[in-house]
Design a protein around this motif. Structure first.
Motif, short mmCIF file in Angstrom:
data_model
loop_
_atom_site.label_atom_id
_atom_site.label_comp_id
_atom_site.label_asym_id
_atom_site.label_seq_id
_atom_site.Cartn_x
_atom_site.Cartn_y
_atom_site.Cartn_z
N CYS A 125 -11.67 -0.12 8.93
CA CYS A 125 -12.59 0.21 7.56
C CYS A 125 -13.82 0.72 7.87
CB CYS A 125 -12.76 -1.08 6.76
SG CYS A 125 -13.54 -0.98 5.17
N TRP A 126 -14.58 0.01 8.85
CA TRP A 126 -15.88 0.53 9.09
C TRP A 126 -16.03 1.76 9.91
CZ3 TRP A 126 -20.06 -1.79 7.16
CH2 TRP A 126 -21.13 -1.35 7.78
N ASP A 127 -14.77 2.10 10.59
CA ASP A 127 -14.85 3.40 11.14
C ASP A 127 -14.54 4.59 10.32
OD1 ASP A 127 -15.06 2.34 13.66
OD2 ASP A 127 -12.75 2.24 14.32
N LEU B 87 -17.74 -2.42 -13.73
CA LEU B 87 -16.85 -2.21 -13.02
C LEU B 87 -16.16 -1.11 -12.36
CD1 LEU B 87 -14.09 -4.31 -15.44
CD2 LEU B 87 -15.10 -4.99 -13.06
N ASP B 88 -16.83 0.06 -12.66
CA ASP B 88 -16.58 1.39 -12.22
C ASP B 88 -17.34 1.42 -10.97
OD1 ASP B 88 -14.69 2.34 -13.90
OD2 ASP B 88 -16.39 3.39 -15.05
N ASP B 89 -18.31 0.55 -10.67
CA ASP B 89 -19.11 0.69 -9.50
C ASP B 89 -18.42 0.01 -8.17
OD1 ASP B 89 -21.48 1.78 -10.37
OD2 ASP B 89 -22.18 0.19 -11.51
N CYS B 90 -17.54 -0.65 -8.55
CA CYS B 90 -16.69 -1.56 -7.47
C CYS B 90 -15.16 -0.82 -7.25
CB CYS B 90 -16.12 -2.84 -7.96
SG CYS B 90 -17.62 -3.74 -8.76
N VAL B 91 -15.00 -0.76 -5.96
CA VAL B 91 -13.72 -0.11 -5.55
C VAL B 91 -12.78 -1.15 -4.76
CG1 VAL B 91 -14.18 2.22 -5.61
CG2 VAL B 91 -14.72 0.96 -3.60
N LEU B 92 -11.65 -1.15 -4.72
CA LEU B 92 -10.98 -2.22 -4.04
C LEU B 92 -10.11 -1.47 -2.78
CD1 LEU B 92 -10.05 -4.96 -4.04
CD2 LEU B 92 -7.75 -4.46 -5.23
N TYR B 93 -10.65 -1.98 -1.51
CA TYR B 93 -10.09 -1.63 -0.37
C TYR B 93 -8.98 -2.37 0.00
CZ TYR B 93 -10.23 0.32 4.44
OH TYR B 93 -10.05 0.98 5.64
N ASP B 94 -7.95 -1.46 0.25
CA ASP B 94 -6.67 -2.09 0.78
C ASP B 94 -6.38 -1.83 2.07
OD1 ASP B 94 -4.00 -2.96 1.17
OD2 ASP B 94 -3.11 -2.47 -0.50
N PRO B 95 -6.59 -2.83 3.03
CA PRO B 95 -6.32 -2.69 4.49
C PRO B 95 -4.98 -2.14 4.93
CG PRO B 95 -6.28 -5.12 4.34
CD PRO B 95 -6.46 -4.21 2.92
N HIS B 96 -3.98 -2.26 4.02
CA HIS B 96 -2.67 -1.80 4.30
C HIS B 96 -2.67 -0.60 4.08
CE1 HIS B 96 -1.86 -6.16 5.57
NE2 HIS B 96 -2.35 -6.57 4.27
N PRO C 25 -3.90 3.86 4.29
CA PRO C 25 -4.78 4.83 4.74
C PRO C 25 -6.17 4.87 3.95
CG PRO C 25 -2.60 5.56 4.90
CD PRO C 25 -2.50 4.66 3.96
N SER C 26 -7.24 4.70 4.91
CA SER C 26 -8.41 4.80 3.95
C SER C 26 -8.57 3.81 2.93
CB SER C 26 -8.87 6.16 3.44
OG SER C 26 -8.88 6.96 4.51
N GLY C 27 -7.97 2.87 3.10
CA GLY C 27 -7.85 1.58 2.09
C GLY C 27 -7.28 2.19 0.70
N GLY C 28 -6.74 3.29 0.72
CA GLY C 28 -6.00 3.59 -0.74
C GLY C 28 -7.18 4.28 -1.47
N LEU C 29 -8.17 4.63 -0.83
CA LEU C 29 -9.39 5.25 -1.71
C LEU C 29 -9.68 6.71 -1.07
CD1 LEU C 29 -11.62 2.18 -1.49
CD2 LEU C 29 -10.20 2.86 -3.65
#
Length: 380
Positions: free
Chosen positions: A133-135, A210-219, A221-225
Motif C-alpha cells: 500500500c505504501w509503495d 464521509l467523502d474525505d474517507c476512502v476504504l483501502y482493500d489490500p486484496h 490492486p491499488s486497494g480497489g481505489l
C-alpha cells in the motif's frame, strides 16, 4: 459440539489460521475442581516475581487472579511500571503481549497463556500488504505527505512500520489527539487497521465528511481505489474491523429502543458508523466503565461491546439495568481462549522453572514500534 461452537468456547483449533494451540505439557482439565486452589498456590509460590495482567474482555475465572485489569495500553504501561516483576503473565491477546514486551525491560519475560489468543482485527493488516500500500502511495507521489497511524490493536510489525515512517500509535480514547498530531505533520493519514475507529473519529470528532474517507482493500490492486481517489482522500482507511463490535447494526439499536423505553445506548467507537451515530454515548472501554459508574440508579443501558465486560458491568451495578446491545450472544472468541486451565498451566510451569509461551519482539521491530508508542505518549 460443532467446531465453531468449540472455537467460541475456547476449545478446539483452526490449524489454518491460529499461531498454535498445543501446550508443551499437560493442560489441566476444565473439570478439575482444584483449579482455583492450584492457581492461588502457584501465584503465591511465585510471589513478586510474577505480575498478572487481565484485559477487560477476559472471563471472570481469569480476572479474579489479575493484579491489574484494564484495556490493552493501560496493561502494557502497568507491565512497564513493574520492573521488579520477572514474569509478566498477560491474560489478553497476542498483540497486547507484544506491546508489553516492547515496553518492558530486557530482563522481564512476557508470557501469553495460550498462543492461539490472537486478534482477528490485528491479523487483517499484514506487513507485506501494508508495505505494498505504501509503495502505491509512493508511486503516486503522496507517501511523503501521508502520515501512518495505527490503532493499538495491531501487530508489532505494523507498529514498527508506522514508527519507521514517522507515524504514531493511538488508542480508542486518544484517536482524535493522534489524528490532530498527524494532520499537523502531513496532508493525509493512512489509518490501520480498524476502518470504523478511523472513520468515526474523523467524521464525528474532527469535522471531516464521509467523502474525505476512502476504504483501502489490500486484496485488490491499488486497494480497489483510483489514483484520483487516493490523491483527494484525507483519510485512507484500511479494510479491517473488530469481529465483535462489527456485529452490532442499526437494527439492533432500533430494536433495543423499541423493547426498552428510555434506554441509553452506549457503544465503542469500533462499531459501524451508522451504529455510532444512532447511539447516545460513544467511547473507549474505560469511558464505558466510567459512564456506567456515574450513571443514575434506575437508569437503563444497552452496551455495545464485548459480552464478558457487559456481564461484569451488569453485576457491578445491580441498581441499574445494564444489558448487551445485541440479543445474540457474542464473546471475543480469541480472547476467550485464555481460560483458567491455561492460566494454571502457565503459572505452574513458571513455578517449575520453565518459561512457557514467551512473547518476544525482534529488536529492530521493537525499536521502531517503541518510537511510534513513544510518539503517542508525547501527544499534547
Amino acid at each position: 459440539m460443532t467446531a465453531p461452537v468449540l472455537l467460541l468456547l475456547g476449545r478446539g483449533r483452526d490449524a489454518g489460521s491460529e499461531r498454535g494451540v498445543d501446550c508443551p505439557g499437560d493442560l489441566p482439565a476444565p473439570s478439575d475442581p482444584h483449579l482455583v486452589e492450584r492457581a492461588r498456590a502457584a501465584k503465591a509460590a511465585l510471589g513478586n516475581r510474577v505480575f498478572v495482567l487481565g484485559h477487560h474482555y477476559q472471563r471472570d475465572e481469569v480476572i479474579q487472579f489479575a493484579d491489574v485489569t484494564g484495556d490493552s495500553f493501560k496493561l502494557a504501561k502497568e507491565a512497564a511500571a513493574r520492573p521488579d516483576a520477572e514474569f509478566i503473565v498477560f491474560c489478553g491477546v497476542h498483540f497486547m503481549a507484544e506491546s508489553a514486551d516492547i515496553l518492558t525491560s530486557e530482563n522481564q519475560r512476557v508470557i501469553l497463556p495460550d498462543l492461539a489468543a490472537g486478534c482477528s482485527m490485528a491479523d487483517m493488516a499484514v506487513l507485506e500488504q501494508v508495505e505494498q500500500c505504501w509503495d502505491t502511495l509512493a508511486d503516486l507521489g503522496i507517501a511523503e505527505s501521508t502520515v501512518p497511524v495505527t490503532y493499538m490493536n495491531s501487530s508489532a510489525d505494523i507498529k514498527g512500520f508506522v514508527g519507521r515512517n514517522k507515524g504514531v500509535v493511538c488508542t480508542s480514547s486518544n484517536a482524535k489527539r493522534a489524528l490532530d498530531w498527524a494532520f499537523a505533520q502531513g496532508d493525509k493519514v493512512l489509518f490501520l487497521p480498524d476502518q470504523h475507529l478511523g472513520r468515526n473519529t474523523a467524521v464525528l470528532e474532527m469535522g471531516f465528511s464521509l467523502d474525505d474517507c476512502v476504504l483501502y482493500d489490500p486484496h485488490k490492486p491499488s486497494g480497489g481505489l483510483t489514483a484520483d481517489q487516493l490523491r483527494s482522500a484525507k483519510m485512507i482507511l484500511w479494510r479491517g474491523h473488530c469481529s465483535v463490535h462489527g456485529r452490532f447494526t442499526l437494527e439492533t439499536v432500533n430494536d433495543v429502543r423499541e423493547r426498552v423505553p428510555g434506554v441509553n445506548v452506549l457503544v465503542h467507537p469500533e462499531c459501524r458508523h451508522e451504529v455510532v451515530t444512532a447511539a447516545d454515548y460513544v467511547g473507549s472501554t474505560e469511558f464505558i466503565i466510567k459512564t456506567l459508574d456515574a450513571a443514575e440508579p434506575g437508569s437503563k443501558w444497552a452496551v455495545g461491546t464485548e459480552l464478558n465486560l457487559v456481564r461484569r458491568l451488569a453485576d457491578a451495578h445491580p441498581d441499574k439495568q445494564v444489558m448487551f446491545l445485541d440479543k445474540t450472544v457474542c464473546y471475543c472468541s480469541t480472547m476467550n481462549r485464555i481460560d483458567l486451565p491455561h492460566l494454571v498451566w502457565a503459572l505452574e510451569e513458571l513455578v517449575a522453572g520453565r518459561v512457557p509461551n514467551q512473547i518476544t519482539v525482534e529488536a529492530a521491530t521493537a525499536h521502531h514500534a517503541r518510537a511510534a508508542l513513544d510518539q503517542m505518549l508525547a501527544l499534547p
